[in-house]
Write a protein that holds these residues in place. Sequence first.
Motif, PDB file in Angstrom:
ATOM      1  N   ARG A  87      51.690 -13.598  -8.434  1.00  0.00           N
ATOM      2  CA  ARG A  87      52.616 -12.464  -8.533  1.00  0.00           C
ATOM      3  C   ARG A  87      54.041 -12.939  -8.783  1.00  0.00           C
ATOM      4  NH1 ARG A  87      50.534  -7.395  -7.523  1.00  0.00           N
ATOM      5  NH2 ARG A  87      52.509  -6.691  -8.365  1.00  0.00           N
ATOM      6  N   ARG A  89      54.904 -15.701 -10.314  1.00  0.00           N
ATOM      7  CA  ARG A  89      54.996 -16.211 -11.676  1.00  0.00           C
ATOM      8  C   ARG A  89      55.062 -15.076 -12.690  1.00  0.00           C
ATOM      9  NH1 ARG A  89      50.734 -21.241 -11.526  1.00  0.00           N
ATOM     10  NH2 ARG A  89      52.266 -22.870 -11.112  1.00  0.00           N
ATOM     11  N   GLN A  90      54.456 -13.950 -12.363  1.00  0.00           N
ATOM     12  CA  GLN A  90      54.564 -12.799 -13.268  1.00  0.00           C
ATOM     13  C   GLN A  90      56.006 -12.328 -13.380  1.00  0.00           C
ATOM     14  OE1 GLN A  90      51.808  -9.716 -12.133  1.00  0.00           O
ATOM     15  NE2 GLN A  90      50.061 -11.100 -12.226  1.00  0.00           N
ATOM     16  N   LEU A 102      49.492 -20.750 -27.874  1.00  0.00           N
ATOM     17  CA  LEU A 102      48.087 -20.907 -28.264  1.00  0.00           C
ATOM     18  C   LEU A 102      48.062 -20.875 -29.778  1.00  0.00           C
ATOM     19  CD1 LEU A 102      46.564 -18.484 -25.653  1.00  0.00           C
ATOM     20  CD2 LEU A 102      46.859 -20.959 -25.504  1.00  0.00           C
ATOM     21  N   ARG A 105      46.028 -18.473 -32.037  1.00  0.00           N
ATOM     22  CA  ARG A 105      46.171 -17.021 -31.885  1.00  0.00           C
ATOM     23  C   ARG A 105      47.399 -16.548 -32.668  1.00  0.00           C
ATOM     24  NH1 ARG A 105      44.245 -15.556 -26.746  1.00  0.00           N
ATOM     25  NH2 ARG A 105      42.295 -16.667 -26.408  1.00  0.00           N
ATOM     26  N   GLU A 109      49.527 -11.867 -30.283  1.00  0.00           N
ATOM     27  CA  GLU A 109      48.640 -12.162 -29.141  1.00  0.00           C
ATOM     28  C   GLU A 109      49.329 -13.085 -28.146  1.00  0.00           C
ATOM     29  OE1 GLU A 109      44.101 -11.905 -30.843  1.00  0.00           O
ATOM     30  OE2 GLU A 109      45.315 -13.617 -31.430  1.00  0.00           O
ATOM     31  N   ILE A 113      50.237 -12.041 -24.019  1.00  0.00           N
ATOM     32  CA  ILE A 113      49.603 -12.669 -22.857  1.00  0.00           C
ATOM     33  C   ILE A 113      50.364 -12.424 -21.557  1.00  0.00           C
ATOM     34  CG2 ILE A 113      49.216 -14.917 -21.794  1.00  0.00           C
ATOM     35  CD1 ILE A 113      48.070 -15.868 -24.367  1.00  0.00           C
ATOM     36  N   SER A 114      51.691 -12.577 -21.622  1.00  0.00           N
ATOM     37  CA  SER A 114      52.448 -12.472 -20.380  1.00  0.00           C
ATOM     38  C   SER A 114      52.413 -11.052 -19.817  1.00  0.00           C
ATOM     39  CB  SER A 114      53.892 -12.930 -20.601  1.00  0.00           C
ATOM     40  OG  SER A 114      54.525 -12.066 -21.511  1.00  0.00           O
ATOM     41  N   GLU A 116      49.674  -8.958 -20.440  1.00  0.00           N
ATOM     42  CA  GLU A 116      48.274  -8.681 -20.105  1.00  0.00           C
ATOM     43  C   GLU A 116      47.946  -9.098 -18.676  1.00  0.00           C
ATOM     44  OE1 GLU A 116      46.097 -10.684 -23.127  1.00  0.00           O
ATOM     45  OE2 GLU A 116      46.474  -9.120 -24.613  1.00  0.00           O
ATOM     46  N   VAL A 117      48.511 -10.230 -18.247  1.00  0.00           N
ATOM     47  CA  VAL A 117      48.146 -10.699 -16.914  1.00  0.00           C
ATOM     48  C   VAL A 117      48.643  -9.765 -15.822  1.00  0.00           C
ATOM     49  CG1 VAL A 117      47.976 -13.117 -17.562  1.00  0.00           C
ATOM     50  CG2 VAL A 117      50.151 -12.210 -16.741  1.00  0.00           C
ATOM     51  N   TYR A 119      48.430  -6.555 -16.328  1.00  0.00           N
ATOM     52  CA  TYR A 119      47.670  -5.342 -16.636  1.00  0.00           C
ATOM     53  C   TYR A 119      48.528  -4.199 -17.167  1.00  0.00           C
ATOM     54  CZ  TYR A 119      44.471  -7.938 -13.691  1.00  0.00           C
ATOM     55  OH  TYR A 119      43.696  -8.921 -13.150  1.00  0.00           O
ATOM     56  N   LYS A 120      49.461  -4.542 -18.070  1.00  0.00           N
ATOM     57  CA  LYS A 120      50.211  -3.475 -18.739  1.00  0.00           C
ATOM     58  C   LYS A 120      49.271  -2.718 -19.681  1.00  0.00           C
ATOM     59  CE  LYS A 120      54.696  -4.079 -17.622  1.00  0.00           C
ATOM     60  NZ  LYS A 120      54.480  -4.957 -16.486  1.00  0.00           N
ATOM     61  N   LYS A 121      49.602  -1.475 -19.924  1.00  0.00           N
ATOM     62  CA  LYS A 121      48.737  -0.673 -20.811  1.00  0.00           C
ATOM     63  C   LYS A 121      48.826  -1.194 -22.251  1.00  0.00           C
ATOM     64  CE  LYS A 121      48.295   3.655 -18.419  1.00  0.00           C
ATOM     65  NZ  LYS A 121      49.389   3.588 -17.408  1.00  0.00           N
ATOM     66  N   PRO A 122      47.712  -1.199 -22.956  1.00  0.00           N
ATOM     67  CA  PRO A 122      47.691  -1.740 -24.323  1.00  0.00           C
ATOM     68  C   PRO A 122      48.762  -1.126 -25.220  1.00  0.00           C
ATOM     69  CG  PRO A 122      45.474  -1.249 -23.604  1.00  0.00           C
ATOM     70  CD  PRO A 122      46.386  -0.781 -22.512  1.00  0.00           C
ATOM     71  N   ARG A 161      57.702 -14.380 -25.591  1.00  0.00           N
ATOM     72  CA  ARG A 161      56.681 -14.327 -24.552  1.00  0.00           C
ATOM     73  C   ARG A 161      57.313 -14.403 -23.167  1.00  0.00           C
ATOM     74  NH1 ARG A 161      52.827 -19.231 -24.628  1.00  0.00           N
ATOM     75  NH2 ARG A 161      54.662 -20.149 -23.636  1.00  0.00           N
TER      76      ARG A 161
ATOM     77  N   SER B   2      43.108  -0.556 -17.087  1.00  0.00           N
ATOM     78  CA  SER B   2      43.666  -1.641 -17.886  1.00  0.00           C
ATOM     79  C   SER B   2      42.992  -2.957 -17.539  1.00  0.00           C
ATOM     80  CB  SER B   2      45.162  -1.767 -17.626  1.00  0.00           C
ATOM     81  OG  SER B   2      45.853  -0.996 -18.542  1.00  0.00           O
ATOM     82  N   VAL B 210      51.658 -18.179 -16.616  1.00  0.00           N
ATOM     83  CA  VAL B 210      52.305 -16.872 -16.757  1.00  0.00           C
ATOM     84  C   VAL B 210      51.886 -15.914 -15.646  1.00  0.00           C
ATOM     85  CG1 VAL B 210      52.654 -17.040 -19.243  1.00  0.00           C
ATOM     86  CG2 VAL B 210      50.575 -15.992 -18.369  1.00  0.00           C
ATOM     87  N   TYR B 216      41.784 -12.412 -12.494  1.00  0.00           N
ATOM     88  CA  TYR B 216      41.974 -12.204 -13.928  1.00  0.00           C
ATOM     89  C   TYR B 216      41.243 -13.282 -14.716  1.00  0.00           C
ATOM     90  CZ  TYR B 216      44.421 -11.524 -18.347  1.00  0.00           C
ATOM     91  OH  TYR B 216      44.724 -11.290 -19.661  1.00  0.00           O
TER      92      TYR B 216
END
Lengths: 235, 295
Positions: A87, A89-90, A102, A105, A109, A113-114, A116-117, A119-122, A161, B2, B210, B216
């Motif tokens: 948490r 590190r987020q 990466l 990618r 993408e 990544i930062s 997605e971890v 869980y933000k909405k797409p 990122r 999500s 990150v 996850y």
Amino acid sequence: MNKPLHDNTATMIEMIKVSKGYPPDVVALKDVSVSIDSGEMFFIIGMSGAGKTTLLKLLCSMELPSTGLIEIGGQAIHTLKGFKLARLRQKIGVAYQDFKLLTDRTAAENIAISMEVSYKKPQIIKNRVRNLLEQLDLADKHDTITGELSRGEQQRITLARAIANSPTMILVDEPTGNLDATTTERVMRLLTNCNKAGATIVIATHDQSIYRHTSHRVMELRKGQLHSVARGTSR
Amino acid sequence: MSFWFTVIRQVGRNLRMTWGSQLMTLLTVSLSVLIFAFFYLIYTNMLNLGHKLGDDLSLIVYLEEEPGPELQQQLINKINTFDEVEEVRFVSRAEAFQRFADQLGKNQDVLNEMPRDFLPPSIEVLPMKNLRSLNQVKLFSAYLARLPGTIKVQYGQDWVERFYYFTKLLSIVVLLSGTLLIMTTIFMVAYTIRLTILGRQAELELLKLVGATNNYIRTPFLLEGLLQGLLGSSLGIAQLYILYQWIKLRFSGPGFLNVFELSFFPPSVSLTIIGVSILLCTMGSYSTMQKFLRI
Ligand SMILES: Nc1ncnc2c1ncn2[C@@H]1O[C@H](COP(=O)(O)OP(=O)(O)OP(=O)(O)O)[C@@H](O)[C@H]1O
Ligand SMILES: [Mg+2]
């Protein structure tokens, strides 16, 4: 007692007599003590090998200090593990000197990544990625594999990122090393905006052009030791 | 919401990246489920058949003389000391004669000349209908032959005995193929997941930096193992079902296999096999993660 990360008046980073050695006998940092306020923009300068990157790695707990205490937002960082560390590190965005992209990618993408971890909405992720690419003059690289980008472009993707998830603390290692003057200015404007929005920013750099005229504090490291902390000469 | 979106996309990515070995694993899992379930199906059908044969299987002990009530009780005790039995029935000379007469039906007048006690009295022993007691039917008959006052012991055909040896052998094969199932699923799944993890070392490293939580990172791999187990075992069971239908179709009609009714597993058994496979595959992926994901 844990202070909330977004407390503006609080100290964000507290380093007390921090040393870091690497085996067998490299002393990368020695007895560095400094405290950085929440919402501050802070520069770290010094010759190559002075220990700038090492200091940033300690701040994001990629490495642990050999001795000394590091607190981020009031939490001693070496005591954090598992979920709590994740948490934290987020909330810290890091633009690494070696990018850590990466390379198989796309740019989009990599930036996503930062977010997605956590869980933000797409949909939110998509918009944020487009917006950042636009600000960094990379709108046309959205779907390019990062391995095919130039170093300067990769550097900006790394920065994007780092700030995408709107972290409270942003660590930037050589953000302008491969950039021309105009692009450097773009990058600095973006960082300044983040800072105005409340983020604490630590920038390690050789690039005189970005700290010469700053009004923020500049810390100089020499051979791993703190040489001076001075408030920049405001223009 | 999500969370699952992200997890599922990650699983999709993993599958795409290593689809070759994923497919191999899937096939291996389904094949080992097929092998195991195949033998197990034969075994259960054999047991069914055995149960039916057991109905007909009784030992008949012919006696020199009609036993009195006290001797009857003594004999019953003796029989029970060897093994528990389903039933012990005494047949007197008169009863034996009557039965024989009934069997002759219309022709029973041939018996008119015979003395009514020309048939020996006997004891009918019905062994318990389980494999163990049926297996030792030979021993049992030897034991009964040694009881005082017996003339002879008769029991079902030799092939009944051989049949039970076969069933016993089959139970070993079932055990072996079950072990094979466990080994292949765990090892194959662990192996492919290891492959995925090694192929994505850089990404997993970055994810940690990150701030990805352990969940996850882990959930996609666990889900991958779960999917392998679910798809692989379902496929195996489906293949077996098709094979079963084919055999039934081929060999239906008059013939040996009509002696007993073939039957497939009840749904609960199929579900148990699938469930256990899922569990095994998930365990395989979990153990690999413990080894290769230092988080
Ligand atoms: N993983 C490591 N193992 C051993 N020594 C290391 C390691 N990382 C850094 N060092 C050493 O620590 C010292 C400080 O390195 P650091 O990367 O912090 O310098 P820097 O100030 O970032 O230099 P530059 O401006 O070139 O990026 C160097 O002498 C370096 O060789
Ligand atoms: Mg450096």
